[in-house]
Design a protein around this motif. Structure first.
Motif, PDB file in Angstrom:
ATOM      1  N   ALA A 146      52.950  55.048  59.029  1.00 33.06           N
ATOM      2  CA  ALA A 146      51.501  54.876  59.152  1.00 33.06           C
ATOM      3  C   ALA A 146      50.864  54.637  57.784  1.00 33.06           C
ATOM      4  CB  ALA A 146      50.891  56.103  59.819  1.00 33.06           C
ATOM      5  N   LEU A 147      51.332  55.368  56.781  1.00 37.46           N
ATOM      6  CA  LEU A 147      50.804  55.192  55.423  1.00 37.46           C
ATOM      7  C   LEU A 147      51.142  53.813  54.871  1.00 37.46           C
ATOM      8  CD1 LEU A 147      51.614  58.701  53.871  1.00 37.46           C
ATOM      9  CD2 LEU A 147      49.344  57.774  54.390  1.00 37.46           C
ATOM     10  N   ALA A 148      52.312  53.289  55.237  1.00 37.34           N
ATOM     11  CA  ALA A 148      52.693  51.952  54.784  1.00 37.34           C
ATOM     12  C   ALA A 148      51.727  50.905  55.345  1.00 37.34           C
ATOM     13  CB  ALA A 148      54.125  51.636  55.227  1.00 37.34           C
ATOM     14  N   SER A 149      51.353  51.048  56.611  1.00 31.98           N
ATOM     15  CA  SER A 149      50.386  50.128  57.210  1.00 31.98           C
ATOM     16  C   SER A 149      49.036  50.236  56.509  1.00 31.98           C
ATOM     17  CB  SER A 149      50.228  50.427  58.706  1.00 31.98           C
ATOM     18  OG  SER A 149      51.413  50.138  59.407  1.00 31.98           O
ATOM     19  N   ALA A 150      48.627  51.471  56.210  1.00 30.95           N
ATOM     20  CA  ALA A 150      47.364  51.671  55.500  1.00 30.95           C
ATOM     21  C   ALA A 150      47.420  51.062  54.104  1.00 30.95           C
ATOM     22  CB  ALA A 150      47.046  53.167  55.417  1.00 30.95           C
ATOM     23  N   LEU A 151      48.576  51.172  53.448  1.00 29.21           N
ATOM     24  CA  LEU A 151      48.734  50.614  52.101  1.00 29.21           C
ATOM     25  C   LEU A 151      48.633  49.085  52.128  1.00 29.21           C
ATOM     26  CD1 LEU A 151      49.339  51.068  49.101  1.00 29.21           C
ATOM     27  CD2 LEU A 151      51.780  51.000  49.658  1.00 29.21           C
ATOM     28  N   ILE A 152      49.227  48.470  53.144  1.00 28.19           N
ATOM     29  CA  ILE A 152      49.124  47.013  53.289  1.00 28.19           C
ATOM     30  C   ILE A 152      47.664  46.605  53.432  1.00 28.19           C
ATOM     31  CG2 ILE A 152      49.676  45.055  54.787  1.00 28.19           C
ATOM     32  CD1 ILE A 152      52.292  46.510  55.494  1.00 28.19           C
ATOM     33  N   ALA A 153      46.925  47.362  54.251  1.00 23.87           N
ATOM     34  CA  ALA A 153      45.496  47.072  54.430  1.00 23.87           C
ATOM     35  C   ALA A 153      44.727  47.257  53.132  1.00 23.87           C
ATOM     36  CB  ALA A 153      44.920  47.983  55.518  1.00 23.87           C
TER      37      ALA A 153
END
Length: 340
Positions: free
Chosen positions: A109-116
């Motif tokens: 989930a944090l990886a997706s947030a980081l991409i955003a």
């Protein structure tokens, strides 16, 4: 007289009857893995994933006014990153990075947030329809890259995830994943509620209504857009990670498919965009339509579903929540009380 009454500006989420009904639904959901079949449990879990996707997409589009067509990219990346961490050998990663499932879900989930967080300042240079097209192009590019990198994703063959959270012969891995998904759904709903009811939510609504006017009053549009984008992407990634570890199989063509974005959009339209309860109600309605129509009209289910969605957009722009609010909720103020 309406079933529920509230004062102007008051939220139904604080009504004891609404809270009581929500508690009963949660209690029923807790029993689903142990009182139903595996297929029905999987269907209800899909509904919970829809709630997470709908609520997170509504935060960005319904409150911040940014129509994103790239939600599937964050859903898929959350699924793959968490899978790489629980099953690193299948992607050629060293075994030293392997994590237990629960921490891997959070990292996904944090990886997706980081991409955003990284692409947000760039993609928000686009506005309106251009932003929507830009996010759709981003999702398509990510899907093509992941499909091409067979060493990381398995390509068309797919990626098999290893994981076992079973507690006993009666409590299987799927049962535990269902309960984790239920907890994650509740967290998504509560956190989103706190955001939209707080100062950050007011900032999002301000740029949604009139970005130029909000900016002239000192509201930083990029700040609130980024906030909504990152939080929305986090919960989309968490939904993807949970779904991937429930099915224990990922395929870039399906996991990153634009259909996840379309489903999120339809859920919010059916429930009521820009309303807190809308995505929750829309998820239930969409799940019934998606599965019930197939049994009734067979191969015409997609066409009938599309017609129903068009009718909702034209005749019921406020969605299912708007209907329920009109017939079940009555606003009462001091004037009405005095008149009675």
């Amino acid at each position: 007289m309406a079933l529920l009454e509230k004062a102007p500006g008051e939220t139904l989420a604080t009504d004891r009857r609404v809270l009581g009904a929500a508690a009963l639904v949660v209690l029923w959901l807790l029993t689903v893995p142990f009182t139903t079949t595996d297929s029905l449990t999987g269907l209800v879990l899909t509904g919970l994933v829809f709630v997470m996707l709908g609520v997170s997409w509504n935060l960005l589009a319904g409150y911040a006014g940014q129509i994103s067509l790239g939600h599937a990219a964050f859903f898929g990346m959350g699924a793959f990153v968490s899978a790489w961490l629980t099953t690193p050998s299948a992607a050629g990663f060293p075994a030293s990075i392997q994590l237990p499932i629960i921490p891997a879900l959070v990292v996904g989930a944090l990886a997706s947030a980081l991409i955003a967080l990284v692409i947000g300042p760039i993609i928000f240079r686009l506005t309106g329809h251009y932003f929507a097209i830009g996010t759709l192009a981003l999702a398509a590019v990510i899907e093509l890259i992941m499909l091409d990198r067979r060493d990381l994703t398995g390509g068309a063959t797919g990626y098999y995830v290893q994981g076992d959270l079973s507690l006993s012969e009666t409590v299987s891995h799927g049962d535990v994943m269902f309960l984790l998904t239920l907890v994650a759904t509740i967290v998504t709903v509560v956190v989103t509620y706190l955001i939209v009811r707080g100062p950050t939510g007011l900032g999002m609504k301000a740029i949604h209504d009139d970005e130029d006017a909000a900016s002239s009053l000192g509201v930083n549009p990029l700040k609130y857009k980024m906030y909504a984008f990152v939080v929305s992407s986090f919960f989309a990634g968490l939904a993807g990670a949970l779904y991937g570890h429930y099915t224990l199989y990922l395929n870039p063509q399906s996991t990153l498919a634009v259909t996840w974005t379309i489903d999120s959009l339809v859920i919010v339209i059916l429930g009521g965009m820009g309303t807190f309860a809308g995505p929750i109600l829309g998820s239930g309605l969409f799940l019934l339509l998606d599965n019930g129509l197939s049994a009734v009209v067979g191969g015409f289910s997609s066409a009938v579903e599309g017609i129903l969605i068009i009718l909702f957009i034209i005749f019921l722009p406020k969605g299912l929540y708007g209907i329920l609010k009109e017939y079940l909720v009555e606003e009462t103020g001091e004037t009405d009380t005095a008149h009675d």
